[in-house]
Structures are given as structure tokens and as C-alpha cells.
Design a protein around this motif. Structure first.
Motif, mmCIF file in Angstrom:
data_model
loop_
_atom_site.group_PDB
_atom_site.id
_atom_site.type_symbol
_atom_site.label_atom_id
_atom_site.label_comp_id
_atom_site.label_asym_id
_atom_site.label_seq_id
_atom_site.Cartn_x
_atom_site.Cartn_y
_atom_site.Cartn_z
ATOM 1 N N ALA A 1 0.840 -1.209 0.000
ATOM 2 C CA ALA A 1 0.000 0.000 0.000
ATOM 3 C C ALA A 1 0.871 1.255 0.000
ATOM 4 N N ALA A 2 1.974 1.221 0.747
ATOM 5 C CA ALA A 2 2.868 2.380 0.795
ATOM 6 C C ALA A 2 3.513 2.616 -0.568
ATOM 7 N N LYS A 3 3.916 1.548 -1.247
ATOM 8 C CA LYS A 3 4.532 1.702 -2.569
ATOM 9 C C LYS A 3 3.547 2.272 -3.579
ATOM 10 N N LEU A 4 2.261 1.931 -3.423
ATOM 11 C CA LEU A 4 1.247 2.435 -4.346
ATOM 12 C C LEU A 4 0.891 3.891 -4.065
ATOM 13 N N THR B 1 10.252 7.400 -0.820
ATOM 14 C CA THR B 1 9.851 7.234 0.577
ATOM 15 C C THR B 1 10.595 6.065 1.217
ATOM 16 N N GLU B 2 10.984 6.243 2.464
ATOM 17 C CA GLU B 2 11.568 5.142 3.235
ATOM 18 C C GLU B 2 10.417 4.251 3.702
ATOM 19 N N VAL B 3 10.071 3.260 2.879
ATOM 20 C CA VAL B 3 8.877 2.450 3.119
ATOM 21 C C VAL B 3 8.946 1.728 4.449
ATOM 22 N N ASN B 4 10.080 1.125 4.755
ATOM 23 C CA ASN B 4 10.189 0.357 5.999
ATOM 24 C C ASN B 4 9.976 1.239 7.221
ATOM 25 N N GLU B 5 10.520 2.442 7.170
ATOM 26 C CA GLU B 5 10.355 3.379 8.286
ATOM 27 C C GLU B 5 8.885 3.754 8.478
ATOM 28 N N ILE B 6 8.195 4.048 7.367
ATOM 29 C CA ILE B 6 6.784 4.406 7.440
ATOM 30 C C ILE B 6 5.951 3.229 7.952
ATOM 31 N N VAL B 7 6.263 2.022 7.483
ATOM 32 C CA VAL B 7 5.514 0.833 7.893
ATOM 33 C C VAL B 7 5.684 0.571 9.381
ATOM 34 N N GLN B 8 6.921 0.680 9.876
ATOM 35 C CA GLN B 8 7.157 0.454 11.300
ATOM 36 C C GLN B 8 6.422 1.481 12.160
ATOM 37 N N LYS B 9 6.418 2.720 11.713
ATOM 38 C CA LYS B 9 5.697 3.764 12.438
ATOM 39 C C LYS B 9 4.202 3.470 12.475
ATOM 40 N N THR B 10 3.676 2.991 11.360
ATOM 41 C CA THR B 10 2.241 2.687 11.281
ATOM 42 C C THR B 10 1.893 1.498 12.160
ATOM 43 N N LEU B 11 2.735 0.469 12.141
ATOM 44 C CA LEU B 11 2.492 -0.683 13.012
ATOM 45 C C LEU B 11 2.458 -0.266 14.483
ATOM 46 N N GLU C 1 -4.651 3.094 5.834
ATOM 47 C CA GLU C 1 -5.015 4.502 5.657
ATOM 48 C C GLU C 1 -4.051 5.444 6.372
ATOM 49 N N LEU C 2 -3.472 4.984 7.481
ATOM 50 C CA LEU C 2 -2.574 5.848 8.243
ATOM 51 C C LEU C 2 -1.236 6.068 7.539
ATOM 52 N N LEU C 3 -0.940 5.274 6.518
ATOM 53 C CA LEU C 3 0.347 5.399 5.822
ATOM 54 C C LEU C 3 0.569 6.803 5.293
ATOM 55 N N THR C 4 -0.492 7.440 4.791
ATOM 56 C CA THR C 4 -0.361 8.783 4.228
ATOM 57 C C THR C 4 -0.582 9.868 5.270
ATOM 58 N N ASN C 5 -0.756 9.460 6.524
ATOM 59 C CA ASN C 5 -0.972 10.393 7.627
ATOM 60 C C ASN C 5 -2.152 11.329 7.351
ATOM 61 N N PRO C 6 -3.334 10.763 7.078
ATOM 62 C CA PRO C 6 -4.497 11.615 6.799
ATOM 63 C C PRO C 6 -4.958 12.316 8.063
ATOM 64 N N VAL C 7 -5.550 13.476 7.891
ATOM 65 C CA VAL C 7 -6.052 14.217 9.050
ATOM 66 C C VAL C 7 -7.578 14.212 9.089
ATOM 67 N N LEU C 8 -8.203 13.617 8.082
ATOM 68 C CA LEU C 8 -9.656 13.437 8.072
ATOM 69 C C LEU C 8 -9.914 11.962 7.805
ATOM 70 N N PHE C 9 -10.575 11.306 8.750
ATOM 71 C CA PHE C 9 -10.695 9.855 8.737
ATOM 72 C C PHE C 9 -12.162 9.449 8.807
ATOM 73 N N PHE C 10 -12.596 8.613 7.841
ATOM 74 C CA PHE C 10 -13.956 8.081 7.839
ATOM 75 C C PHE C 10 -13.893 6.568 8.042
ATOM 76 N N LEU C 11 -14.771 6.053 8.904
ATOM 77 C CA LEU C 11 -14.833 4.608 9.131
ATOM 78 C C LEU C 11 -16.291 4.171 9.148
ATOM 79 N N ASP C 12 -16.601 3.138 8.360
ATOM 80 C CA ASP C 12 -17.964 2.621 8.266
ATOM 81 C C ASP C 12 -18.056 1.328 9.066
ATOM 82 N N GLU C 13 -18.762 1.395 10.186
ATOM 83 C CA GLU C 13 -18.968 0.245 11.067
ATOM 84 C C GLU C 13 -17.655 -0.445 11.438
#
Length: 796
Positions: A330-333, A339-349, A378-390
Motif C-alpha cells: 500500500a505504501a509503494k502504491l 519514501t523510506e517504506v520500511n520506516e513508514i511501515v514500522q511507524k504505522t504498526l 489509511e494511516l500510511l499517508t498520515n491523513p487528518v480526516l478519517f472516515f470509518l464505516d462500522e
């Protein structure tokens, strides 16, 4: 006291204001217990020039409390038109805001005409509050904009490239902006194509950041870390089966401030999911609009797509990948190539509290952990507006609470979070709840605890409120009562950003996508990984056709249909064997592809909404399935060559001819399967469609029945007819059919099998059969693209 524009204030003992209107500066000294700011000299004592139209007649009230001042919107009773905003949070007439030394307040939300109000208090010992704006002097030099720490203006966001853009003088008093990123740069709402001239007061958007050029200064006026939503008079009407208008959303207005955790609740059919999709920007309205930071969300969706996260009810992660792999792909897409993918992934985990589950397959996770994985994507891009359905649907009470606590933590970090839920046990963790009644009516908006007081419910159970709103008449009455209540004025009217923003004169840009080769490579790797992770299914796909052909060899014992003397029995046997070759390829090709699109529907729609390219998506399917078809062709061809003797007649080398025909049959069947998979709604429908597709292929193949009239025309639409035709041409089936017996009277005895042009042993016929198989392949892929394109929910 009013100071002339541009003149420095000379009195430093009293608090004072600095108003900056696009470089025109006015100062006001605060000496009284109460001051009014505005354009009307009859109403206010702090008077701004009449041409400052962003400021209302009476725009703000300042009240002294101790050594400092509080600011209130409007005249202290009614709000102003363009409002007062601290990081996009509106100051209200009643609650007000305590001014700290150096604080900056924005009047209006349009970067091109907003006015900045700064408060200074020389008497306070507190240090200056950091201004929300940052200025970079251009000074006829090149300015690097990006995520690189060495950049002139460091823009720290995952969706910003290290060297995103460069702004440099053009030698004629203006500046030239060059875009070096994959994600794009937008100037005045229009995406830059390589480079563009930046004139004075042009607005530049890079990821979540908004910049404005003012003379030889570049101002970073919004970091995009705060997002507010204003829903104004939302009405959604649809036609039912009787062509009568049905109301899904009924005149809804409210404001969701930055950093709020908001729950959309109400009974089934109240319009919760419709409202969420409307707030997200992917569902249209009959009337009314949704504004994001003062701009129309649907018109500017492409500008904000990287700042919006969306987790639908269905999981948006593949079952046969590990959690870490899901996040990496997802980060690569979604993120820039540098981007340092591994760094972003570890932060998200870490953020989703799954550092210890990174190497676990998604299929082995609990329901709550899978939801966390979807949130992590979804957190990979660090969004500031988050929608969640159920997000808590199907979770037990303990997991429900853990999920809500996680969302509460994310909101406390500054994200605006909006979720639809039926579970109300933990919605007291929310800052606001939106209670919808039947007919899409707004029956309550405000803090959860105050809902019991408004609905006059003595218990502490939200189910009692649900019951009150179950009947449409009751919902109508409660909605009307809420409109008249103090709660509506306090939590809705005073927070709405009233007034139409500046019109958008430039059409919104189309979605920015990564290049087709880049996405194709990533998607192909992911799909190949998914195929490998299911070895049993892969083995069954590879062995089904060879096993079927081996069984035919056992069934016909020592007979060899391709090298015997001509006879009706041998001719019939040869056609039957070729029919099995084709049927095996049909079955394998369809079963390999019928699930491949429909099973990823939720993932596809979400990735498409971000930046997924349709050509890349279908291309990855075709490449991997082609590789699978090559393996199946090799196995089929080996078994055919081992089990059956080569035909005596050779139009082309028998191994080559068999391999080409088998491959074209397989890959065209796979393309047909992809098309069906795109059309059906779920996996059950895909399974049910298999016999419906196979039966016509069998009936109209030309082997079981003689094709005449309309049946002959229908057979042209069948893959089986052209596959058997190609095999028959290679074998020269017509050579096995003996000449018909002619009686003495000259009449000919009819035979059950006659020579057919379908099996003509010519290059022209063989090429026609292969060409039609390729034509089928192209048509099926084209229809698949068309069907998938129609599923797009991208705002237009």
C-alpha cells in the motif's frame, strides 16, 4: 486607537492587534474593557477600511479579563459571516477564546483573501505564541520545496517527495515553478505540467500544504494538519421503484471541527452511510454542499484526497499477505518512490499497536486486528480526516472498546475522525454524536452525554433514544424541536462557517496517478505473492487439465485417434479427444479467473479512490494469469505429447501448434472469467455463473451437435468452436472421415460425420481460429475495463 497602514505602533504598554490584509497592515491598541471590530462606524470602535469586505459590519468583540483579552465572534450574540478561526476551528459568540501573546487568528478561509489578526500583549511574561504562518524570502533565488531536510522550505509529509518542486526567478519579475514529483503540484487548483509561471498571490498546493506567493515572499499559510467539515443544507432525494421521491438526507447542517471524534448513529435506514459517503465527497447531493476548510469538497476532491482516510465496512486488506506486506504494498502504491517504506511501515504498526503482529498472515488475525490493519493502510499517508464505516461491526464488547480507544487516541493526535456505528456502548468516548432519525433527519448534534437531557431520557442507555426515533413522525417532531433548541444554536449554528466561499473558476484536476509501469510492477508483485500463498489452489489449477487428459488416455485404452486409418469411428474419437482438450482448458481458464476481481471489490474501490490506475490493475491480472497459463500450457502439452502420438499430417510442428492453441484457449478463457468476475456482485454469483458459461461452450462447440442456421451463428461467439477448430486443423480431422458411399443409382449415403471447413488443414483456417481467439481475448478485456470503469466513485 487606529494606526495608519504599514506604520509601526509606538505604544508598547497596552495590548494591541495587528491586522494583515494581503500585506496591508493596520494596528489597533486595546485600552478599554470592551472593543468591537468591524466596518460599520456606528457599531464598532475598531474600524477597518470599508473595502475590507471579508470583515463584517461587526465582526468580533474583545473583552478584558485580568491582564488579557477574550475574543468572541460577531457581536457576541450572532456570528459573523466569515468567522474567526484558530487552525480551522471556529471561535463562537458565546464560548470565545482566550488570547495569548502572539496568537494568530484567521478571518475567512480562502487563502487568497483571508485576513490575519495577531494579538500582542507587552505586559504578559508569556513567550510569543508561534505564528501559524511561515515566510520564505525568495530574493531572486531558487527555492527547493520538499521533504528533504536540506530543502529551503521543509514540507514534512509522507505524500511529499524529497525534491518535490523548485521555485526560481524567470528573469522578468516573476517566478517559475518546476514540478519534479510523482504526486503533483497544483497552482490555483490546476495541476502543473512540468512547469508554470507563478504570479503574485497565486496559490500553490503541495500535498497537504498551501502556499501563497506575495511579491518576493513565499508564505506557508496552511500545513494541512487541521481539517474542518461544514455540511450546509444537505438534501438527497432518490426515486423509488414507483418513481416517487424518497428522502435520504433531509436538510442537514452542522460543522465538524478539527480534531473531533464524531459518531453517526441512528436506526437502520436513517441515512447514516449515505451521510458518511456525502461527507466523504463520493456521494452527490440534490441540494446543499459539503465544504472542507471552506472549499467545496466534491469540486476539490483531488486536492484533498491524500488528506482523507476511508475504511469501508469490508476489510481492505488481502487475506494471504502478512500485515507488514499489506502495508508495504500500500505504501509503494500511495507514497512517493523516494519514501523510506520500511520506516513508514514500522511507524504505522506502532500507531495501530501491532508491532508484534507484522509477520502474521491477515487470515490468522482476529476481527479486531484485521480492522486495525485496514486502519493502518489509511494511516500510511498520515491523513487528518478519517472516515470509518462500522469499524466495530462483529466485534465482541471487549474488542469494541479497544477499537474505540484506538480511534480516540488517533483523534487526540489531531485527526478529525467520523465513524458510522450501531454499537453505542462506547460512543461516550466521542466528542460529538450525530443522531439521525427516519427520513434522514438531524435529531441531535452535540456531546453524547447531553443527548439524554435533550431527549428527556432518564436512563444511560442510547437504545432508548433509538426507540424514540424509530417512527418517522417522532423523528420529524424531534428534529423540529432540535432546530428550536439552545443545543442547536450552541453546537450547530454558532460553529457553521456561514457564507458562500469564493467560487471555483477552474475545473478540478483529474486524479494524480503513479505511472503505469510503476503501478503495474507493484501490483504484479502483489498478485504473484497472493497466488504463491495459496499453494493448494495453485496446484489444483495446474494439474486439473493434465489429469483430465490422462484420464481420456486411460478411457480409450490402446486406440490412437491421430494416426489411425480413416474411419467414422476414428474421426468421431479424434473430435471427442480434441473436445476434451478444449473443455479442460475452458474449465481451468475460467476457474482460475472467475474470483479474481470480485473478491477484491472493497480493496479495488478504495485504492481506485486514492490513485489506482485501471490499466495497471487489469494489466497486473493479465500478466500473472498469462504466466499461470504458460505453466498450464506446458503441462498440458507434455501430457498430450506423451499420451498421444503425433498426427501424420503436419501443417506446423505438432508440439508448437498444440502449445499455441492451448495457450490461446486458456488466456482467452481467463479474460472471459475476468469479465464475468467484474460483472457479478459477489463470489457466490461468480461460482453460480461457471456452469452457465460452460454449458453454451459445450453445446455450441460443434462436436456434440451439428451447427446449422442460428446455432451456427451462435457458435461463432463461443471460444470452444475456435479452439476445437484450431486443434482440428492441426490434426486434420477431415482426413479421418472416409469418402461417402455412393449407391449405383448415384445417390450418396449420408454419414453421421462429414468433412467440415471448420477443420480445414490450411494456414488460412488455422490463422483464422487463432485470430478469433485473440479477438475474444481483446473484447473480454475491453469489456472488463468498461465495467470496472463504471464502478468508479471518484467525484466528477
Amino acid at each position: 486607537m487606529t494606526i495608519a497602514p504599514g506604520k509601526q505602533i509606538t505604544f508598547k504598554t497596552s495590548p494591541y492587534l495587528e491586522l494583515n490584509n494581503q500585506g496591508e497592515i493596520i494596528h489597533f491598541e486595546l485600552t478599554q474593557d470592551r472593543h468591537f471590530l468591524g466596518r460599520d462606524t456606528r457599531l464598532v470602535d475598531l474600524v477597518v477600511p470599508p473595502q475590507w469586505q471579508v470583515i463584517s459590519s461587526c465582526h468580533a468583540v474583545f473583552r478584558r479579563v485580568g491582564e488579557s483579552y477574550w475574543i468572541y465572534d460577531g457581536d457576541g450574540q450572532e456570528p459573523s459571516t466569515n468567522g474567526l478561526f484558530i487552525n480551522h476551528t471556529r471561535i463562537t459568540p458565546f464560548e470565545g477564546y482566550l488570547l495569548n501573546n502572539g496568537i494568530e487568528i484567521k478571518i475567512g478561509q480562502n487563502p487568497q483573501n483571508l485576513i490575519r489578526l495577531r494579538y500582542f500583549n507587552p505586559n504578559t511574561l508569556a513567550s510569543l505564541t508561534q505564528f501559524s504562518s511561515e515566510y520564505i524570502a525568495l530574493e531572486n533565488r531558487s527555492v527547493l520545496l520538499g521533504r528533504d531536510p536540506a530543502a529551503t522550505l521543509h514540507l514534512d509529509s509522507p505524500v511529499v517527495s524529497r525534491r518535490h518542486a523548485i521555485l526560481e526567478p524567470d528573469g522578468r519579475g516573476d517566478y517559475l515553478l518546476r514540478d519534479y514529483s510523482k504526486q503533483g503540484v497544483f497552482v490555483n487548483g490546476k495541476r502543473v505540467k512540468q512547469s508554470i509561471k507563478i504570479s503574485d498571490r497565486d496559490t500553490i498546493r503541495i500535498g497537504p500544504f498551501t502556499l501563497i506567493r506575495q511579491g518576493d515572499t513565499l508564505e506557508l499559510c496552511d500545513t494541512g494538519t487541521q481539517i474542518r467539515l461544514d455540511a450546509q443544507r444537505l438534501l438527497r432525494l432518490v426515486k423509488d421503484r414507483s418513481n416517487n421521491a424518497r428522502v435520504l438526507l433531509n436538510d442537514l447542517s452542522f460543522a465538524i471541527e478539527p480534531g473531533q471524534f464524531v459518531a453517526l448513529v441512528g436506526g437502520s435506514g436513517a441515512g447514516k452511510s449515505t451521510l458518511m459517503r456525502t461527507l466523504l465527497g463520493i456521494s452527490p447531493t440534490t441540494k446543499g454542499k459539503v465544504y472542507i476548510n471552506g472549499e467545496s469538497l466534491r469540486k476539490n476532491f483531488s486536492l484533498y484526497r491524500t488528506q482523507i482516510g476511508y475504511v469501508p465496512q469490508d476489510d481492505i486488506i488481502h487475506q494471504n499477505l502478512t500485515v507488514k506486506e499489506v502495508l508495504e504494498y500500500a505504501a509503494k502504491l500511495r507514497l512517493p518512490p523516494d519514501t523510506e517504506v520500511n520506516e513508514i511501515v514500522q511507524k504505522t504498526l506502532y500507531e495501530i499497536e501491532m508491532l508484534d503482529r507484522g509477520q502474521v498472515l491477515v487470515s490468522q488475525l482476529s476481527g479486531g486486528q484485521r480492522k486495525r490493519g485496514s486502519i493502518g493502510v489509511e494511516l500510511l499517508t498520515n491523513p487528518v480526516l478519517f472516515f470509518l464505516d462500522e469499524p466495530t461491526s462483529g466485534l465482541d464488547p471487549g474488542l469494541d472498546k479497544k477499537m474505540m480507544l484506538l480511534l480516540r487516541k488517533l483523534a487526540s493526535q489531531g485527526r478529525t475522525i467520523i465513524l458510522v456505528t450501531h454499537a453505542t456502548a462506547n460512543i461516550k468516548l466521542c466528542d460529538r454524536i450525530i443522531f439521525l432519525g427516519r427520513g434522514g433527519r438531524l435529531c441531535y448534534f452535540g456531546p453524547p452525554q447531553q443527548a439524554f437531557e435533550f431527549f428527556q431520557v432518564e436512563s444511560d442507555d442510547f437504545a432508548d433514544i433509538y426507540n424514540l426515533l424509530e417512527e418517522e413522525n417522532n423523528a420529524h417532531a424531534w428534529a423540529a424541536q432540535f432546530q428550536r433548541s439552545n443545543d442547536y444554536k450552541q453546537y450547530v449554528a454558532n460553529h457553521l462557517s456561514i457564507g458562500e466561499p469564493q467560487p471555483t473558476t477552474i475545473a478540478p484536476p483529474p486524479p494524480k496517478q503513479a505511472s503505469i509501469p510503476e503501478q503495474l510492477s507493484i501490483l504484479t508483485q502483489r498478485y504473484f505473492q497472493l497466488i504463491k500463498r495459496d499453494p493448494v489452489n495453485l496446484l489444483l489449477n495446474l494439474l486439473t487439465a493434465p489429469v483430465g487428459i490422462i484420464l481420456i488416455r486411460l478411457a480409450i485404452r490402446d486406440q490412437d485417434p491421430f494416426v489411425s486409418e480413416p474411419s467414422l469411428k476414428i474421426a468421431s474419437l479424434a473430435r471427442q479427444v480434441l473436445f476434451v482438450f478444449t473443455s479442460a482448458a475452458l474449465w481451468v481458464g475460467l476457474s482460475s479467473s472467475l474470483q479474481e476481481v470480485v473478491k477484491e471489490t472493497a480493496i479495488y474501490l478504495r485504492e481506485r479512490l486514492v490513485n489506482l490506475g485501471l490499466v495497471s490493475y487489469l494489466g497486473s491480472k493479465f500478466i500473472v494469469l498469462s504466466g499461470l497459463a504458460i505453466l498450464q500450457t506446458i503441462l498440458m502439452s507434455i501430457v498430450i505429447l506423451v499420451c498421444f502420438q503425433h498426427p501424420a499430417y503436419e501443417l506446423i510442428s505438432w508440439p508448437i501448434g498444440v502449445s499455441i492453441t492451448s495457450f490461446l484457449t486458456l488466456i482467452s478463457c481467463m479474460s472471459l472469467g475476468l469479465m464475468v468476475s467484474a460483472i457479478v456482485k459477489n463470489s457466490s454469483q461468480a461460482n453460480s455463473a461457471l456452469p452457465l458459461i460452460l454449458l453454451p461452450q459445450i453445446i455450441f462447440s460443434g462436436v456434440l451437435f451439428k451447427m446449422e442456421g442460428l446455432g451456427r451463428v451462435v457458435s461463432w461467439l463461443m471460444l470452444s468452436r475456435w479452439s476445437i477448430g484450431a486443434y482440428g486443423s492441426l490434426v486434420n480431422v477431415n482426413a479421418f472421415i472416409p469418402e461417402p458411399v455412393q449407391l449405383p443409382d448415384g445417390t450418396t449415403v449420408s454419414q453421421p460425420i462429414e468433412a467440415s471447413s471448420v477443420y480445414d488443414p490450411t494456414w488460412q483456417n488455422l490463422g483464422l481460429n487463432w485470430g478469433i481467439l485473440i479477438l475474444h481475448l481483446v473484447i473480454y478485456l475491453g469489456l472488463t475495463w468498461f465495467v470496472q470503469k463504471r464502478k468508479d466513485i471518484l467525484p466528477s
